[in-house]
Scaffold this motif. Sequence first.
Motif, mmCIF file in Angstrom:
data_model
loop_
_atom_site.group_PDB
_atom_site.id
_atom_site.type_symbol
_atom_site.label_atom_id
_atom_site.label_comp_id
_atom_site.label_asym_id
_atom_site.label_seq_id
_atom_site.Cartn_x
_atom_site.Cartn_y
_atom_site.Cartn_z
ATOM 1 N N LEU A 444 0.562 -1.135 -0.342
ATOM 2 C CA LEU A 444 0.214 0.162 0.400
ATOM 3 C C LEU A 444 0.529 0.930 0.092
ATOM 4 O O LEU A 444 1.428 1.374 0.910
ATOM 5 C CB LEU A 444 -0.913 -0.225 1.133
ATOM 6 N N THR A 445 0.610 2.563 -1.054
ATOM 7 C CA THR A 445 1.613 3.202 -0.501
ATOM 8 C C THR A 445 0.453 4.616 -2.001
ATOM 9 O O THR A 445 -0.642 4.222 -2.014
ATOM 10 C CB THR A 445 2.618 3.462 -2.013
ATOM 11 N N GLY A 446 0.930 5.410 -1.822
ATOM 12 C CA GLY A 446 0.081 6.503 -2.466
ATOM 13 C C GLY A 446 -0.129 8.301 -1.270
ATOM 14 O O GLY A 446 1.014 7.875 -1.102
ATOM 15 N N ILE A 447 -1.213 8.470 -1.226
ATOM 16 C CA ILE A 447 -1.115 9.616 -0.409
ATOM 17 C C ILE A 447 -2.811 9.201 0.252
ATOM 18 O O ILE A 447 -3.516 8.323 -0.254
ATOM 19 C CB ILE A 447 -1.893 10.728 -1.634
ATOM 20 N N LEU A 448 -3.030 9.473 1.484
ATOM 21 C CA LEU A 448 -3.666 9.176 2.128
ATOM 22 C C LEU A 448 -5.098 9.755 2.178
ATOM 23 O O LEU A 448 -5.085 11.065 1.277
ATOM 24 C CB LEU A 448 -3.443 9.997 3.329
ATOM 25 N N SER A 449 -6.285 9.918 2.186
ATOM 26 C CA SER A 449 -7.230 10.661 2.088
ATOM 27 C C SER A 449 -7.243 11.005 3.841
ATOM 28 O O SER A 449 -8.013 10.861 4.810
ATOM 29 C CB SER A 449 -8.337 9.466 1.560
ATOM 30 N N LEU A 450 -7.392 12.617 4.233
ATOM 31 C CA LEU A 450 -7.557 13.137 4.688
ATOM 32 C C LEU A 450 -8.433 14.327 5.326
ATOM 33 O O LEU A 450 -9.568 14.554 3.984
ATOM 34 C CB LEU A 450 -6.134 14.226 4.380
ATOM 35 N N GLY A 451 -8.458 14.975 6.635
ATOM 36 C CA GLY A 451 -9.386 16.034 6.860
ATOM 37 C C GLY A 451 -8.698 17.250 7.252
ATOM 38 O O GLY A 451 -8.125 16.833 7.961
ATOM 39 N N ALA A 452 -9.581 17.985 7.328
ATOM 40 C CA ALA A 452 -9.296 19.256 7.530
ATOM 41 C C ALA A 452 -9.766 19.846 9.301
ATOM 42 O O ALA A 452 -10.620 18.971 9.463
ATOM 43 C CB ALA A 452 -9.649 20.087 7.037
ATOM 44 N N LEU A 453 -9.050 21.114 10.048
ATOM 45 C CA LEU A 453 -9.332 20.697 11.715
ATOM 46 C C LEU A 453 -9.374 22.283 11.560
ATOM 47 O O LEU A 453 -8.917 22.804 10.901
ATOM 48 C CB LEU A 453 -7.932 20.193 12.262
ATOM 49 N N GLN A 454 -10.095 22.115 12.650
ATOM 50 C CA GLN A 454 -10.314 23.868 12.829
ATOM 51 C C GLN A 454 -8.590 24.457 13.366
ATOM 52 O O GLN A 454 -8.400 23.285 14.218
ATOM 53 C CB GLN A 454 -11.454 24.439 13.668
ATOM 54 N N PRO A 455 -8.636 25.907 13.443
ATOM 55 C CA PRO A 455 -7.419 25.805 14.895
ATOM 56 C C PRO A 455 -7.592 25.603 16.207
ATOM 57 O O PRO A 455 -8.797 25.665 16.441
ATOM 58 C CB PRO A 455 -8.176 27.330 14.801
ATOM 59 N N GLY A 456 -6.210 24.450 16.198
ATOM 60 C CA GLY A 456 -6.770 25.073 17.477
ATOM 61 C C GLY A 456 -7.300 22.989 17.559
ATOM 62 O O GLY A 456 -7.120 23.110 19.602
#
Length: 595
Positions: A444-456
């Motif tokens: 398994l390689t490539g790029i993660l499927s990510l999420g965004a976070l609010q500041p802090g």
Amino acid sequence: MPRAQTSHPLDPLSAAEISVAVATVRAAGKTPEVRDSMRFIEVALVEPEKHVVALADAYFFPPFQPSLLPRTKGGPVIPSKLPPRQARLVVYNKRSNETSIWIVELSEVHAATRGGHHRGKVISSKVVPDVQPPMDAMEYAECEAVVKDFPPFREAMKKRGIEDMDLVMVDPWCVGYHSDADAPTRRLAKPLIFCRTESDCPIENGYARPVEGIHVLVDMQNMVVIEFEDRKLVPLPPADPLRNYTAGETRGGVDRSDVKPLQIIQPEGPSFRVSGNFVEWQKWNFRIGFTPREGLVIYSVAYVDGSRGRRPIAHRLSFVEMVVPYGDPNEPHYRKNAFDAGEDGLGKNAHSLKKGCDCLGYIKYFDAHFTNFTGGVETIENCVCLHEEDHGILWKHQDWRTGLAEVRRSRRLTVSFICTVANYEYGFFWHFYQDGKIEAEVKLTGILSLGALQPGETRKYGTTIAPGLYAPVHQHFFVARMDMAVDCKPGEAFNQVVEVNLKVEEPGKNNVHNNAFYAEEELLKSELQAMRDCDPLSARHWIVRNTRNVNRTGQLTGFKLVPGSNCLPLAGSEAKFLRRATFLKHNSLGHTIFT
């Protein structure tokens, strides 16, 4: 006398055969509207009965092995030719939203048809109600364009400081089946949104900037946005200098320039021999196949064992599904439950290794042919890689009395392909060893499927990997199907599955030193009984055993199935994705092993 055959019964469909199959089905459409609405999801070989394969290997294709056929009084009856090959087509009607399966008989096809004439015959066709076939790359591109052109979406992106739609990435994901609203009576997608920066990097990693808070539902049949809501304004993660996958020095790091060249050369050529799709190497022989859904398929695996001759091991080996459930209960991640083979197709997303070879040494490549959405034929050149690898020490011993030492290096033969499904790359490898072992490996390689976070903000259900950015927890399940045939000729059913567990002997007269343990076997008599789980505490494994053949010590012959690192779904029993993936609840189902 048998006639010469151009294609072995297990060879993948040629480009010409795919063209004939598509033309035959299209011509069978009742009206011009029906024909124009046909979209061709998959065209694959209908694999013949095992006795047809045995007949082909015995009398029609080298190395000609008559011993594969059972003995009969008066000798075998040899036909002059093999049955015609057949194709199975999955067709989606864009106008009616119907999915149908067609079987087409193919005559001997040597080249693409000319003059609009086709040489195929429809054997059967049926509409399969309330299902959706895999989505196609052409649909993905159209969906992205529709979403980016949707005025409320453009306004939502403007709120996030993005007005250049060329920076926006829309990844259509199958809607899954979380409620009746998601039922496959409609062809639906819930896209994930990402956004590149305005850099001039040619391989900008847009997945490092997920756009959250926007809900989009797309009707893929009519290609329209049917639901849209800007639910929550989450700032885009800042452009991190480490986000791209260019050379390290361009990201403020240092390349590994101190690594000296390592040459892999075979001055006398490879040790394997290839004839068409038939491979021979170090007593192993097998056939290479390929399907749009599974990708690489290994057929007719056998081992040539001295005076015992060719000993069958497996009729068919492949990975049939891959399930990726995410463990974050927040939007949109709880809906991310990909079935990458069934919803996309591992084979159709395979790489051409001409764009960057992933193997070293002397390499034999195999091409793969597919239909595209509109019925045209596309070829992935250099799709499957066959090569040898040095694999360290196979065996070594040094006699302490004489000081003499013997060592044998290990050589293995590797067959592989690599595919990209959205952000991830998957490498599928089948390794054949000189000691009679077969190993299945997925990288398994490539790029993660990510999420965004609010500041802090931090997330319990993921790992923060950069400012404003986290990777949700998830699992990858690879489903391997193994049609075993240990020491069995075609048509024979002399295999059984035995489970083996190590047991500690109870203290007593048979174990006065409390050190005794032994292997206990249990015959699994049905598929229901064979729904089993891995158990490292008892070194649990399974043996596919022949009930008639014995080895030189008088024991029944068999092939041991040893599971690797494993885990069951880390989700509640009522998790929505398990409605489509009940097979994940156990590591082993009959002759299917999950890794």
